[in-house]
Design a protein around this motif. Structure first.
Motif, mmCIF file in Angstrom:
data_model
loop_
_atom_site.group_PDB
_atom_site.id
_atom_site.type_symbol
_atom_site.label_atom_id
_atom_site.label_comp_id
_atom_site.label_asym_id
_atom_site.label_seq_id
_atom_site.Cartn_x
_atom_site.Cartn_y
_atom_site.Cartn_z
ATOM 1 N N MET A 179 -20.422 -41.954 50.347
ATOM 2 C CA MET A 179 -20.000 -43.029 51.237
ATOM 3 C C MET A 179 -21.228 -43.793 51.691
ATOM 4 N N PRO A 180 -21.087 -45.084 51.979
ATOM 5 C CA PRO A 180 -22.223 -45.839 52.517
ATOM 6 C C PRO A 180 -22.597 -45.314 53.897
ATOM 7 N N GLY A 181 -23.863 -45.402 54.220
ATOM 8 C CA GLY A 181 -24.310 -44.862 55.500
ATOM 9 C C GLY A 181 -24.450 -43.356 55.415
ATOM 10 N N MET A 182 -23.817 -42.646 56.338
ATOM 11 C CA MET A 182 -23.895 -41.193 56.345
ATOM 12 C C MET A 182 -23.048 -40.611 55.223
ATOM 13 N N SER A 183 -23.672 -39.802 54.364
ATOM 14 C CA SER A 183 -22.953 -39.210 53.235
ATOM 15 C C SER A 183 -22.066 -38.062 53.698
ATOM 16 N N GLY A 184 -21.216 -37.613 52.780
ATOM 17 C CA GLY A 184 -20.368 -36.468 53.086
ATOM 18 C C GLY A 184 -21.171 -35.203 53.318
ATOM 19 N N GLU B 65 -22.725 -31.197 57.366
ATOM 20 C CA GLU B 65 -23.731 -30.449 58.126
ATOM 21 C C GLU B 65 -23.543 -30.643 59.622
ATOM 22 N N ARG B 66 -23.357 -31.889 60.039
ATOM 23 C CA ARG B 66 -23.231 -32.183 61.470
ATOM 24 C C ARG B 66 -21.949 -31.604 62.056
ATOM 25 N N ILE B 67 -20.862 -31.743 61.310
ATOM 26 C CA ILE B 67 -19.580 -31.240 61.802
ATOM 27 C C ILE B 67 -19.631 -29.730 61.985
ATOM 28 N N LEU B 68 -20.166 -29.021 60.999
ATOM 29 C CA LEU B 68 -20.219 -27.563 61.087
ATOM 30 C C LEU B 68 -21.216 -27.104 62.144
ATOM 31 N N ALA B 69 -22.290 -27.865 62.334
ATOM 32 C CA ALA B 69 -23.294 -27.500 63.337
ATOM 33 C C ALA B 69 -22.748 -27.637 64.754
ATOM 34 N N GLN B 70 -21.876 -28.618 64.972
ATOM 35 C CA GLN B 70 -21.369 -28.860 66.326
ATOM 36 C C GLN B 70 -20.060 -28.126 66.612
ATOM 37 N N ALA B 71 -19.502 -27.497 65.577
ATOM 38 C CA ALA B 71 -18.204 -26.842 65.748
ATOM 39 C C ALA B 71 -18.334 -25.593 66.612
ATOM 40 N N GLY B 72 -17.405 -25.440 67.525
ATOM 41 C CA GLY B 72 -17.359 -24.230 68.332
ATOM 42 C C GLY B 72 -16.138 -23.418 67.960
ATOM 43 N N GLY B 73 -16.222 -22.112 68.088
ATOM 44 C CA GLY B 73 -15.086 -21.269 67.722
ATOM 45 C C GLY B 73 -14.897 -21.253 66.221
ATOM 46 N N ARG B 74 -13.666 -21.484 65.783
ATOM 47 C CA ARG B 74 -13.375 -21.512 64.346
ATOM 48 C C ARG B 74 -13.742 -22.879 63.784
ATOM 49 N N PRO B 75 -14.761 -22.971 62.953
ATOM 50 C CA PRO B 75 -15.148 -24.269 62.392
ATOM 51 C C PRO B 75 -14.120 -24.756 61.384
ATOM 52 N N PRO B 76 -14.017 -26.064 61.200
ATOM 53 C CA PRO B 76 -13.071 -26.585 60.211
ATOM 54 C C PRO B 76 -13.519 -26.220 58.798
ATOM 55 N N ARG B 77 -12.571 -26.122 57.890
ATOM 56 C CA ARG B 77 -12.875 -25.907 56.478
ATOM 57 C C ARG B 77 -13.003 -27.274 55.827
ATOM 58 N N VAL B 78 -14.153 -27.522 55.226
ATOM 59 C CA VAL B 78 -14.399 -28.826 54.595
ATOM 60 C C VAL B 78 -14.115 -28.732 53.107
ATOM 61 N N LEU B 79 -13.177 -29.543 52.637
ATOM 62 C CA LEU B 79 -12.837 -29.606 51.222
ATOM 63 C C LEU B 79 -13.342 -30.943 50.697
ATOM 64 N N ASP C 61 -16.484 -33.193 38.281
ATOM 65 C CA ASP C 61 -16.684 -31.831 38.761
ATOM 66 C C ASP C 61 -18.131 -31.345 38.738
ATOM 67 N N LEU C 62 -18.995 -31.965 37.931
ATOM 68 C CA LEU C 62 -20.399 -31.559 37.961
ATOM 69 C C LEU C 62 -21.194 -32.623 38.703
ATOM 70 N N ASP C 63 -21.122 -32.565 39.997
ATOM 71 C CA ASP C 63 -21.688 -33.578 40.879
ATOM 72 C C ASP C 63 -22.723 -32.926 41.792
ATOM 73 N N GLU C 64 -23.975 -33.353 41.674
ATOM 74 C CA GLU C 64 -25.034 -32.737 42.475
ATOM 75 C C GLU C 64 -24.814 -32.951 43.967
ATOM 76 N N TYR C 65 -24.126 -34.044 44.319
ATOM 77 C CA TYR C 65 -23.812 -34.270 45.720
ATOM 78 C C TYR C 65 -22.874 -33.183 46.238
ATOM 79 N N VAL C 66 -21.926 -32.789 45.390
ATOM 80 C CA VAL C 66 -20.996 -31.733 45.788
ATOM 81 C C VAL C 66 -21.749 -30.419 45.967
ATOM 82 N N TYR C 67 -22.705 -30.142 45.070
ATOM 83 C CA TYR C 67 -23.527 -28.939 45.216
ATOM 84 C C TYR C 67 -24.202 -28.934 46.589
ATOM 85 N N GLY C 68 -24.742 -30.092 46.991
ATOM 86 C CA GLY C 68 -25.382 -30.179 48.304
ATOM 87 C C GLY C 68 -24.420 -29.899 49.434
ATOM 88 N N ALA C 69 -23.183 -30.361 49.285
ATOM 89 C CA ALA C 69 -22.179 -30.121 50.322
ATOM 90 C C ALA C 69 -21.794 -28.657 50.386
#
Length: 228
Positions: free
Chosen positions: A57-62, A67-81, A87-95
């Protein structure tokens, strides 16, 4: 009811995902975002169970948004899909490395998408673990250990059984297959894996697979370096 936040910078794709989820029983769309910054804000406001996250995505990537969402999550963190076009996407590997629970191709059918959301919400297993393993294999060997400036996790904190379970998980086996291989119950496999993730401060099964490769416990294209 699984609460879902949909994130995609393309309006038509986002609207299609929202419509599909709203029409299916057992799912509630709690918000939709068109970029990473909005996703971080809405995740904190709506506390979703699962986030469908566009990766590029433009600006902040997925990746950064995850990273930010999981870092700020309290209790049960959301599952990010993570949503990706191939399917062979280095960006996905980073996520996945950042803690995403798994990924899904954007051309997947409706039933596959709904099953994937339900799977990651349960936290039981990766969706299509063999595909995720193939993605990790493709990029893990190219990573410099501790490339994020930290230190690799110490697998020495794990028991021998926890190491065995981690290795078999990284090799793409399901919990049931691991249970059969080690002659233990499926519930015991889950317990070992949960303890492993707690000890190594990991947020998802996919992240555990990444760590297994990056620490050399499992090598791309081969079996594990340990016994079992």
């Amino acid at each position: 009811m699984t609460r879902v936040l949909v994130v995609d910078d393309q309006f038509l794709i986002r609207a299609g995902l929202v419509g599909l989820l709203q029409a299916a029983p057992g799912f509630e769309v709690v918000g939709e975002a068109g970029d990473g910054e909005e996703a971080v804000r809405l995740a904190a406001e709506t506390l979703p169970d699962v986030i469908l996250m566009d990766i590029r995505m433009p600006g902040m990537s997925g990746i950064e948004a995850t990273e930010r969402i999981l870092a700020q999550a309290g209790g049960r963190p959301p599952r990010v899909l993570v949503l990706t076009t191939f399917d062979l996407d280095e960006y996905v590997y980073g996520a996945l490395r950042a803690g995403a629970a798994g990924f899904l191709l954007k051309d997947s059918g409706p039933e596959r998408l709904l099953a994937a959301v339900a799977a990651v919400d349960g936290g039981d297993a990766l969706f299509a673990p063999s595909v995720t393993r193939r993605l990790v294999e493709a990029f893990a060997i190219r990573q410099v250990p501790a490339s994020d400036g930290g230190t690799p996790p110490d697998l020495g904190v794990l028991t021998s059984r926890e190491v065995e379970v981690l290795e078999l998980t990284a090799r793409g086996l399901s919990n049931l297959e691991i249970a059969d291989r080690l002659y233990i119950s499926e519930a015991t496999v889950k317990t070992h894996l949960n303890r492993t993730m707690t000890k190594l401060d990991l947020g998802s099964r996919a992240q555990a697979v990444v760590i297994a490769y990056e620490t050399g416990l499992v090598v791309p294209g081969g079996g594990g370096s340990g016994g079992g």
